[in-house]
Design a protein around this motif. Sequence first.
Motif, PDB file in Angstrom:
ATOM      1  N   SER A 124     -29.070  21.033  -7.035  1.00 40.39           N
ATOM      2  CA  SER A 124     -28.734  21.025  -5.711  1.00 40.39           C
ATOM      3  C   SER A 124     -28.164  19.815  -5.215  1.00 40.39           C
ATOM      4  CB  SER A 124     -29.770  21.709  -4.854  1.00 40.39           C
ATOM      5  OG  SER A 124     -30.385  23.022  -5.379  1.00 40.39           O
ATOM      6  N   PRO A 125     -27.190  19.904  -4.169  1.00 39.19           N
ATOM      7  CA  PRO A 125     -26.757  18.563  -3.418  1.00 39.19           C
ATOM      8  C   PRO A 125     -27.719  18.017  -2.630  1.00 39.19           C
ATOM      9  CG  PRO A 125     -25.712  20.301  -2.497  1.00 39.19           C
ATOM     10  CD  PRO A 125     -26.567  21.220  -3.601  1.00 39.19           C
ATOM     11  N   VAL A 126     -27.672  17.069  -1.987  1.00 43.41           N
ATOM     12  CA  VAL A 126     -28.403  16.205  -1.090  1.00 43.41           C
ATOM     13  C   VAL A 126     -27.423  15.599   0.142  1.00 43.41           C
ATOM     14  CG1 VAL A 126     -30.446  15.780  -2.607  1.00 43.41           C
ATOM     15  CG2 VAL A 126     -28.583  13.937  -1.914  1.00 43.41           C
ATOM     16  N   GLU A 127     -27.728  15.535   1.124  1.00 50.10           N
ATOM     17  CA  GLU A 127     -26.947  14.767   2.292  1.00 50.10           C
ATOM     18  C   GLU A 127     -27.474  13.343   2.322  1.00 50.10           C
ATOM     19  OE1 GLU A 127     -27.319  16.560   6.003  1.00 50.10           O
ATOM     20  OE2 GLU A 127     -26.061  18.306   5.502  1.00 50.10           O
ATOM     21  N   THR A 128     -26.588  12.384   2.284  1.00 47.03           N
ATOM     22  CA  THR A 128     -26.834  11.103   2.401  1.00 47.03           C
ATOM     23  C   THR A 128     -26.111  10.464   3.681  1.00 47.03           C
ATOM     24  OG1 THR A 128     -24.743  10.112   1.169  1.00 47.03           O
ATOM     25  CG2 THR A 128     -26.718  10.695  -0.089  1.00 47.03           C
ATOM     26  N   TYR A 129     -26.724   9.585   4.264  1.00 48.31           N
ATOM     27  CA  TYR A 129     -26.482   8.928   5.283  1.00 48.31           C
ATOM     28  C   TYR A 129     -26.642   7.361   5.524  1.00 48.31           C
ATOM     29  CZ  TYR A 129     -25.543  13.062   8.542  1.00 48.31           C
ATOM     30  OH  TYR A 129     -25.088  14.143   9.147  1.00 48.31           O
ATOM     31  N   ALA A 130     -25.400   6.614   5.716  1.00 41.60           N
ATOM     32  CA  ALA A 130     -25.472   5.400   6.139  1.00 41.60           C
ATOM     33  C   ALA A 130     -26.005   5.217   7.759  1.00 41.60           C
ATOM     34  CB  ALA A 130     -24.358   4.582   5.620  1.00 41.60           C
ATOM     35  N   LEU A 131     -26.988   4.486   8.115  1.00 46.16           N
ATOM     36  CA  LEU A 131     -27.172   4.010   9.436  1.00 46.16           C
ATOM     37  C   LEU A 131     -27.047   2.638   9.433  1.00 46.16           C
ATOM     38  CD1 LEU A 131     -28.307   6.974   9.531  1.00 46.16           C
ATOM     39  CD2 LEU A 131     -30.344   6.049  10.880  1.00 46.16           C
ATOM     40  N   VAL A 132     -25.965   2.064  10.352  1.00 45.73           N
ATOM     41  CA  VAL A 132     -25.616   0.666  10.409  1.00 45.73           C
ATOM     42  C   VAL A 132     -25.565   0.180  11.322  1.00 45.73           C
ATOM     43  CG1 VAL A 132     -23.549  -0.837   9.675  1.00 45.73           C
ATOM     44  CG2 VAL A 132     -23.957   1.539   8.406  1.00 45.73           C
ATOM     45  N   ASP A 133     -26.481  -1.186  11.410  1.00 46.05           N
ATOM     46  CA  ASP A 133     -26.728  -1.958  12.592  1.00 46.05           C
ATOM     47  C   ASP A 133     -25.420  -2.730  13.206  1.00 46.05           C
ATOM     48  OD1 ASP A 133     -27.741  -3.754  14.499  1.00 46.05           O
ATOM     49  OD2 ASP A 133     -28.698  -5.100  13.043  1.00 46.05           O
ATOM     50  N   LEU A 134     -24.987  -2.718  14.105  1.00 45.97           N
ATOM     51  CA  LEU A 134     -23.687  -3.374  15.039  1.00 45.97           C
ATOM     52  C   LEU A 134     -24.093  -4.310  16.074  1.00 45.97           C
ATOM     53  CD1 LEU A 134     -21.131  -0.340  15.587  1.00 45.97           C
ATOM     54  CD2 LEU A 134     -21.413  -1.918  13.683  1.00 45.97           C
ATOM     55  N   SER A 135     -25.481  -4.759  16.026  1.00 45.49           N
ATOM     56  CA  SER A 135     -25.944  -5.864  16.811  1.00 45.49           C
ATOM     57  C   SER A 135     -24.932  -7.084  16.299  1.00 45.49           C
ATOM     58  CB  SER A 135     -27.435  -6.241  16.638  1.00 45.49           C
ATOM     59  OG  SER A 135     -27.754  -6.571  15.379  1.00 45.49           O
ATOM     60  N   ALA A 136     -24.936  -8.126  17.313  1.00 46.45           N
ATOM     61  CA  ALA A 136     -24.196  -9.137  17.214  1.00 46.45           C
ATOM     62  C   ALA A 136     -24.432 -10.146  16.031  1.00 46.45           C
ATOM     63  CB  ALA A 136     -24.131 -10.260  18.494  1.00 46.45           C
ATOM     64  N   SER A 137     -25.704 -10.175  15.408  1.00 48.12           N
ATOM     65  CA  SER A 137     -26.160 -11.136  14.349  1.00 48.12           C
ATOM     66  C   SER A 137     -25.522 -10.653  13.312  1.00 48.12           C
ATOM     67  CB  SER A 137     -27.887 -11.192  14.132  1.00 48.12           C
ATOM     68  OG  SER A 137     -28.165  -9.771  14.002  1.00 48.12           O
ATOM     69  N   MET A 138     -24.914  -9.357  13.312  1.00 48.19           N
ATOM     70  CA  MET A 138     -24.162  -8.981  12.028  1.00 48.19           C
ATOM     71  C   MET A 138     -22.863  -9.673  11.787  1.00 48.19           C
ATOM     72  SD  MET A 138     -25.927  -6.286  10.359  1.00 48.19           S
ATOM     73  CE  MET A 138     -24.878  -5.400   9.531  1.00 48.19           C
ATOM     74  N   ARG A 139     -22.391 -10.330  12.718  1.00 50.72           N
ATOM     75  CA  ARG A 139     -21.189 -10.871  12.633  1.00 50.72           C
ATOM     76  C   ARG A 139     -21.262 -12.457  11.526  1.00 50.72           C
ATOM     77  NH1 ARG A 139     -20.707 -11.054  18.588  1.00 50.72           N
ATOM     78  NH2 ARG A 139     -20.696 -13.500  18.263  1.00 50.72           N
ATOM     79  N   PHE A 140     -22.416 -12.654  11.476  1.00 53.29           N
ATOM     80  CA  PHE A 140     -22.657 -14.044  10.892  1.00 53.29           C
ATOM     81  C   PHE A 140     -22.043 -14.165   9.443  1.00 53.29           C
ATOM     82  CE2 PHE A 140     -24.739 -16.400   7.513  1.00 53.29           C
ATOM     83  CZ  PHE A 140     -25.009 -17.701   8.120  1.00 53.29           C
ATOM     84  N   ARG A 141     -21.511 -15.405   9.350  1.00 56.34           N
ATOM     85  CA  ARG A 141     -20.523 -15.446   7.955  1.00 56.34           C
ATOM     86  C   ARG A 141     -20.995 -16.821   7.485  1.00 56.34           C
ATOM     87  NH1 ARG A 141     -15.143 -13.422   7.712  1.00 56.34           N
ATOM     88  NH2 ARG A 141     -14.648 -11.711   9.255  1.00 56.34           N
ATOM     89  N   GLY A 142     -21.667 -16.676   6.297  1.00 57.83           N
ATOM     90  CA  GLY A 142     -21.930 -17.809   5.705  1.00 57.83           C
ATOM     91  C   GLY A 142     -21.413 -17.830   4.238  1.00 57.83           C
ATOM     92  N   ARG A 143     -21.883 -17.742   3.090  1.00 60.89           N
ATOM     93  CA  ARG A 143     -21.371 -17.712   1.997  1.00 60.89           C
ATOM     94  C   ARG A 143     -20.528 -16.231   1.667  1.00 60.89           C
ATOM     95  NH1 ARG A 143     -25.661 -20.577  -2.268  1.00 60.89           N
ATOM     96  NH2 ARG A 143     -25.373 -22.592  -1.383  1.00 60.89           N
ATOM     97  N   ALA A 144     -20.862 -15.298   2.394  1.00 58.08           N
ATOM     98  CA  ALA A 144     -20.296 -14.067   2.675  1.00 58.08           C
ATOM     99  C   ALA A 144     -19.982 -13.500   3.946  1.00 58.08           C
ATOM    100  CB  ALA A 144     -21.030 -12.926   1.684  1.00 58.08           C
ATOM    101  N   ASP A 145     -19.386 -12.515   4.302  1.00 57.17           N
ATOM    102  CA  ASP A 145     -19.283 -11.972   5.546  1.00 57.17           C
ATOM    103  C   ASP A 145     -19.973 -10.946   5.699  1.00 57.17           C
ATOM    104  OD1 ASP A 145     -18.740 -10.436   7.634  1.00 57.17           O
ATOM    105  OD2 ASP A 145     -16.240  -9.847   7.126  1.00 57.17           O
ATOM    106  N   ARG A 146     -21.147 -10.966   6.420  1.00 53.07           N
ATOM    107  CA  ARG A 146     -22.392  -9.965   6.563  1.00 53.07           C
ATOM    108  C   ARG A 146     -22.046  -8.711   6.832  1.00 53.07           C
ATOM    109  NH1 ARG A 146     -27.445 -12.290   9.423  1.00 53.07           N
ATOM    110  NH2 ARG A 146     -27.406 -13.029   7.405  1.00 53.07           N
ATOM    111  N   PHE A 147     -21.168  -8.565   7.770  1.00 49.81           N
ATOM    112  CA  PHE A 147     -20.635  -7.112   8.221  1.00 49.81           C
ATOM    113  C   PHE A 147     -19.575  -6.587   7.159  1.00 49.81           C
ATOM    114  CE2 PHE A 147     -18.305  -3.841  10.640  1.00 49.81           C
ATOM    115  CZ  PHE A 147     -19.585  -3.063  10.785  1.00 49.81           C
ATOM    116  N   GLY A 148     -18.847  -7.453   6.485  1.00 47.21           N
ATOM    117  CA  GLY A 148     -18.017  -7.084   5.295  1.00 47.21           C
ATOM    118  C   GLY A 148     -19.126  -6.602   4.155  1.00 47.21           C
ATOM    119  N   LEU A 149     -20.094  -6.971   3.868  1.00 41.10           N
ATOM    120  CA  LEU A 149     -21.292  -6.403   2.929  1.00 41.10           C
ATOM    121  C   LEU A 149     -21.495  -4.987   3.585  1.00 41.10           C
ATOM    122  CD1 LEU A 149     -23.496  -9.252   2.053  1.00 41.10           C
ATOM    123  CD2 LEU A 149     -21.929  -8.315   0.401  1.00 41.10           C
TER     124      LEU A 149
END
Length: 285
Positions: free
Chosen positions: A74-99
């Motif tokens: 049988s199949p399942v349903e998968t969901y991504a619940l993504v945080d859009l708060s401002a701290s997700m804009r952080f860029r260090g060695r990678a782009d956090r929101f890009g991840l």
Amino acid sequence: MSDPEDAADIVYLPHWRPGGHRVGAHRGRDAGGLGTFRDQVGFLRLPDARRIDLRASLRDPFEGVVVRRFETRSPVETYALVDLSASMRFRGRADRFGLATSFCAALARSATRIGDGFGLMACDGTLRDELTLPATRHRAAAQAAAARLGTAPCEGRGAEGLLEAARRLAGRPKLIFLVSDFRWPQDLIERVLSALALHDVTPVLLADSAEDEGLPAWGLVELDDLEGAGRRLVFLRPSLRRRWIAREAERIEALRRICAPFSRPPFRLADRFDAEALSRHLMTT
């Protein structure tokens, strides 16, 4: 540039056996005439002449007719619940929101490839309806929703919208990936996980080594609170660096303790998206 269709898939195994009549990739809770061999039953329990086991029927001392019964897939349903708060804009060695967007694109591709549904909900202080996608097995729609997420601004000062997302997901169990840096009050983390407790939840903790191990031992560091608390110039020294790293380790350990009653252990996704490491985590927890 490599073709995304050739990228490694996310491999997952739900903690429950789904039901339903659609054919999918996961072991279902129902039994029928197709799937993986399960057992043998009398013809009256499963009146399907196509599945009669002649040898077993001839050996039956009561001269009954025996039918092979199979475990449905049988199949399942998968969901991504993504945080859009401002701290997700952080860029260090990678782009956090890009991840986060890389993860969603990989999950959309992996789920629809095996016939599962992919859904997406993005939240800051509210649930962002313009970025919401109900679970679909249509690959193009799933990938378009993941791509649309990449253009969303991360400007919220909270993630309370995830509570509304949890209410909308009430019903049949689903496989939920909660994607965030989890820089929320602990009370909110517990409330969100409690609201999702019916489902099979994996917290995906977005991190960056520039926030801890990558800090210099000495130097001036300008800290910018992305959620509006302003900037501060800090003189970094070895003792402060050690306290900083210890505080971050305590935060992650606290997140693990909060998650324990409600979900799988959090998966730390740092610097780059690694589908194989995530798959190992999902198959062993």
